[in-house]
Write a protein that holds these residues in place. Structure first.
Motif, mmCIF file in Angstrom:
data_model
loop_
_atom_site.group_PDB
_atom_site.id
_atom_site.type_symbol
_atom_site.label_atom_id
_atom_site.label_comp_id
_atom_site.label_asym_id
_atom_site.label_seq_id
_atom_site.Cartn_x
_atom_site.Cartn_y
_atom_site.Cartn_z
ATOM 1 N N LEU A 40 0.534 -1.258 -0.436
ATOM 2 C CA LEU A 40 -0.129 -0.332 -0.278
ATOM 3 C C LEU A 40 0.556 1.883 0.261
ATOM 4 C CD1 LEU A 40 -2.785 -0.962 2.944
ATOM 5 C CD2 LEU A 40 -3.253 -0.977 0.013
ATOM 6 N N VAL A 41 1.656 1.563 -0.989
ATOM 7 C CA VAL A 41 2.522 2.402 -1.189
ATOM 8 C C VAL A 41 1.597 3.405 -0.806
ATOM 9 C CG1 VAL A 41 4.951 3.442 -2.704
ATOM 10 C CG2 VAL A 41 4.193 1.546 -1.906
ATOM 11 N N ALA A 42 1.054 4.162 -1.998
ATOM 12 C CA ALA A 42 0.304 5.321 -2.094
ATOM 13 C C ALA A 42 -0.265 5.715 -0.431
ATOM 14 C CB ALA A 42 -1.247 5.454 -2.675
ATOM 15 N N SER A 43 -0.825 4.494 0.488
ATOM 16 C CA SER A 43 -1.529 4.553 2.165
ATOM 17 C C SER A 43 -0.123 5.152 2.656
ATOM 18 C CB SER A 43 -2.420 3.575 1.849
ATOM 19 O OG SER A 43 -3.384 3.222 1.756
ATOM 20 N N ILE A 44 0.720 4.973 2.684
ATOM 21 C CA ILE A 44 2.055 4.830 3.509
ATOM 22 C C ILE A 44 2.405 6.518 2.970
ATOM 23 C CG2 ILE A 44 4.590 4.625 3.553
ATOM 24 C CD1 ILE A 44 3.952 1.581 2.959
ATOM 25 N N GLU A 45 2.840 6.849 1.965
ATOM 26 C CA GLU A 45 2.635 7.489 1.437
ATOM 27 C C GLU A 45 2.466 9.434 1.902
ATOM 28 O OE1 GLU A 45 3.690 8.172 -2.725
ATOM 29 O OE2 GLU A 45 5.549 6.903 -2.926
ATOM 30 N N LYS A 46 0.762 9.153 2.193
ATOM 31 C CA LYS A 46 -0.273 10.169 2.921
ATOM 32 C C LYS A 46 -0.400 9.612 4.376
ATOM 33 C CE LYS A 46 -3.676 9.797 -0.828
ATOM 34 N NZ LYS A 46 -5.138 9.047 -1.457
ATOM 35 N N SER A 47 0.212 8.944 4.577
ATOM 36 C CA SER A 47 0.128 9.019 6.012
ATOM 37 C C SER A 47 1.326 9.052 6.812
ATOM 38 C CB SER A 47 0.507 7.226 7.103
ATOM 39 O OG SER A 47 -0.522 6.791 6.489
ATOM 40 N N GLN A 48 2.368 9.213 5.673
ATOM 41 C CA GLN A 48 4.211 9.647 6.031
ATOM 42 C C GLN A 48 3.687 11.383 5.862
ATOM 43 O OE1 GLN A 48 7.235 8.042 3.823
ATOM 44 N NE2 GLN A 48 7.390 6.452 5.094
ATOM 45 N N ASP A 49 2.652 11.860 4.489
ATOM 46 C CA ASP A 49 2.551 13.333 4.580
ATOM 47 C C ASP A 49 1.745 13.900 6.039
ATOM 48 O OD1 ASP A 49 4.394 13.390 2.202
ATOM 49 O OD2 ASP A 49 2.043 12.833 0.918
ATOM 50 N N MET A 50 1.153 13.023 6.418
ATOM 51 C CA MET A 50 0.405 13.286 7.576
ATOM 52 C C MET A 50 0.819 13.561 8.734
ATOM 53 S SD MET A 50 -2.405 13.774 9.049
ATOM 54 C CE MET A 50 -4.459 14.017 7.112
#
Length: 110
Positions: free
Chosen positions: A78-88
């Motif tokens: 879930l790379v896109a989800s991981i990136e969104k969470s890191q942005d958060m």
């Protein structure tokens, strides 16, 4: 030098509450001189508003970090989800720093 009641929080911060009584320097009815002195201090067993917001941001940040670790442990598909969470997480870090700066500025303003 008019007298006000004060609320002291667990975190050490305080807030002014109700007007207690007027000093002798201001003779006009209903007017205060502008200087605040403490009449009575009420100790409250809660955090101030800014510290409560900081605690909430830390809890949200912790939840996001745990979520990212879980996704990576489960395979990291879930790379896109991981990136969104890191942005958060980065956004929450910025908000926490801003709130801490606001708290420091408020304590220095005295």
């Amino acid at each position: 030098m008019c007298f006000y009641n004060q609320k002291r929080f667990v975190c050490g911060d305080f807030s002014w509450t109700s007007f207690a009584h007027q000093c002798n320097y201001e003779y006009r009815t209903g007017e205060t001189c502008g200087m605040k002195l403490v009449n009575k201090t009420e100790n409250v067993k809660t955090l101030c508003r800014i510290c409560e917001k900081i605690e909430i941001k830390y809890r949200r940040r912790s939840a996001e970090c745990e979520r990212v670790q879980r996704w990576r442990r489960d395979g990291g598909t879930l790379v896109a989800s991981i990136e969104k969470s890191q942005d958060m997480i980065r956004l929450l870090d910025q908000e926490i720093m801003k709130l801490q700066k606001d708290r420091e500025d408020k304590s220095r303003a005295l």
